[in-house]
Scaffold this active site. Structure first.
Site, PDB file in Angstrom:
ATOM      1  N   LYS A 113      -3.195   1.890  -3.651  1.00  0.00           N
ATOM      2  CA  LYS A 113      -2.105   2.691  -3.090  1.00  0.00           C
ATOM      3  C   LYS A 113      -2.072   4.087  -3.709  1.00  0.00           C
ATOM      4  O   LYS A 113      -1.745   5.053  -3.027  1.00  0.00           O
ATOM      5  CB  LYS A 113      -0.759   2.001  -3.323  1.00  0.00           C
ATOM      6  N   LYS A 199      -8.507  -6.535   7.255  1.00  0.00           N
ATOM      7  CA  LYS A 199      -7.260  -7.269   7.417  1.00  0.00           C
ATOM      8  C   LYS A 199      -6.329  -6.569   8.405  1.00  0.00           C
ATOM      9  O   LYS A 199      -6.239  -5.341   8.379  1.00  0.00           O
ATOM     10  CB  LYS A 199      -6.569  -7.298   6.047  1.00  0.00           C
ATOM     11  N   LYS A 202      -0.018  -3.380   8.263  1.00  0.00           N
ATOM     12  CA  LYS A 202       1.052  -2.481   8.716  1.00  0.00           C
ATOM     13  C   LYS A 202       0.635  -1.026   8.593  1.00  0.00           C
ATOM     14  O   LYS A 202       1.148  -0.167   9.281  1.00  0.00           O
ATOM     15  CB  LYS A 202       2.290  -2.658   7.829  1.00  0.00           C
TER      16      LYS A 202
END
Ligand code: AMP
Ligand code: TRP
Length: 334
Positions: A113, A199, A202
């Protein structure tokens, strides 16, 4: 003996997609008959990266409504909002002061992140796993069901509990209970519709890469129609050369509630032109009851408020006791 306890949560960032449902929420539904489940919206985690206050507020309610729509029963499970219990932030601070910085520097999710955030990495993003440890340890759960990607955070949680027990407790009287991870079954790893090796997520910029639980039928059909396939005829599971084929067959299998063998046989000679409409129909049918219930709950804001108020109260009783024990052990006067 008391009913064993389960705790888990999802960050209210963006819409809930099929991966969240099949990988997490659906499993909780099965657990609620045997366990005392505490399920929450991790809104304090959602602010570790830039966000919009109005969206945060809406997303918390949407995720709560999604839990209920998917079959989480507020009569059986405790559904609550993390930020409504100050115990989470408070315990996180206490943990901040006993956790070595280098434990956090190893966290894979932080590194991933942080790269995406560039210059704008908050102290909160680094502390994310500490807050997660507080979420978990406050409720002394027996099991914490999460996807594979959360394994490292659960290990850190166990390490923090052990360290606190070592520093401030004694062997006969540990301050915190060390929980067991419950890494949910593979098969529930739902891949992107536009790339079968990634994957479903979102944060993927392409809407077409994921199925949101609230996508209306036309959009579901469009997404399935456009999803990546391959030039082969005949569909098969587990061929590493055909990740999209495996992912879509898995989805069809889970959503239609059939065994792998039966699906393998049914689809062995199918072309994509025949399979895609079949998958689309199955998806529309499987999501219809969830979508109907979701709309019903979102309309009834008084009901949703009452579920969250009750959840807050039940959660507070448990979290408050644990926090008091920790503070006492650490030398604070209550
Ligand atoms: P997140 O969207 O990262 O907040 O994840 C919430 C929960 O859904 C976690 O337990 C994840 O492990 C699970 N999850 C997220 N994406 C997927 C996916 N593509 N397949 C299966 N499970 C997923
Ligand atoms: N980090 C989790 C995720 O991204 C969400 C989460 C926050 C969580 N606190 C938790 C999951 C406590 C389980 C238990 O999926």
């Amino acid at each position: 003996m008391a009913t064993p306890r389960v705790l888990s949560g999802i960050q209210p960032t963006g819409n809930i997609h099929l991966g969240n449902y099949l990988g997490a929420i659906r499993n909780w539904v099965d657990l609620q008959d045997k366990y005392d489940c505490f399920l929450f919206m991790a809104d304090l985690h959602a602010i570790t990266v830039p966000y919009e206050p109005k969206q945060l507020k809406d997303n918390v309610r949407k995720v709560a409504a999604t839990y209920i729509a998917c079959g989480i029963d507020p009569q059986k499970s405790t559904i609550f909002v993390q930020s409504q219990l100050s115990a989470h932030s408070e315990l996180a601070w206490l943990f901040n002061c006993i956790t070595p910085l280098n434990w956090l520097e190893r966290m894979i999710q932080f590194k991933e992140k942080a790269v995406k955030q560039g210059e704008n990495v908050s102290v909160g993003l680094q502390g994310y796993p500490i807050l997660q440890a507080a979420d978990i340890l406050l409720y002394e759960p027996d099991l914490v069901p999460v996807g594979e990607d959360q394994k490292q955070h659960l290990e850190l949680t166990r390490d923090i509990a052990a360290r606190l027990n070592f520093q401030f407790g004694n062997e006969e009287n540990p301050v915190l209970k060390v929980p067991e991870p419950m890494i949910l079954k593979a098969g529930a790893r739902v891949m992107s519709l536009t790339d079968g090796t990634k994957k479903m997520s979102k944060s993927d910029p392409s809407e077409l890469s994921r199925i949101d639980l609230t996508d209306p039928p036309e959009l579901l059909r469009k997404k399935v129609k456009k999803c990546k396939s391959d030039p082969h005829r005949g569909l098969e599971f587990d061929n590493p050369e055909r990740p999209e084929c495996n992912n879509l067959l898995n989805l069809y299998m889970i959503l239609s509630g059939q065994e792998k063998e039966a699906v393998a046989q049914e689809c062995a000679d199918m072309g994509w032109g025949q399979f895609k409409p079949l998958l689309a129909d199955t998806l529309v049918e499987a999501l219809a009851p969830i979508q109907a219930k979701y709309a019903e709950v979102m309309e009834d804001s008084a009901y949703l408020d009452s579920v969250l108020a009750e959840g807050r109260e039940k959660a507070n009783a448990v979290a408050g006791t644990t926090l008091a024990n920790v503070k006492t052990a650490m030398g604070f006067t209550l």
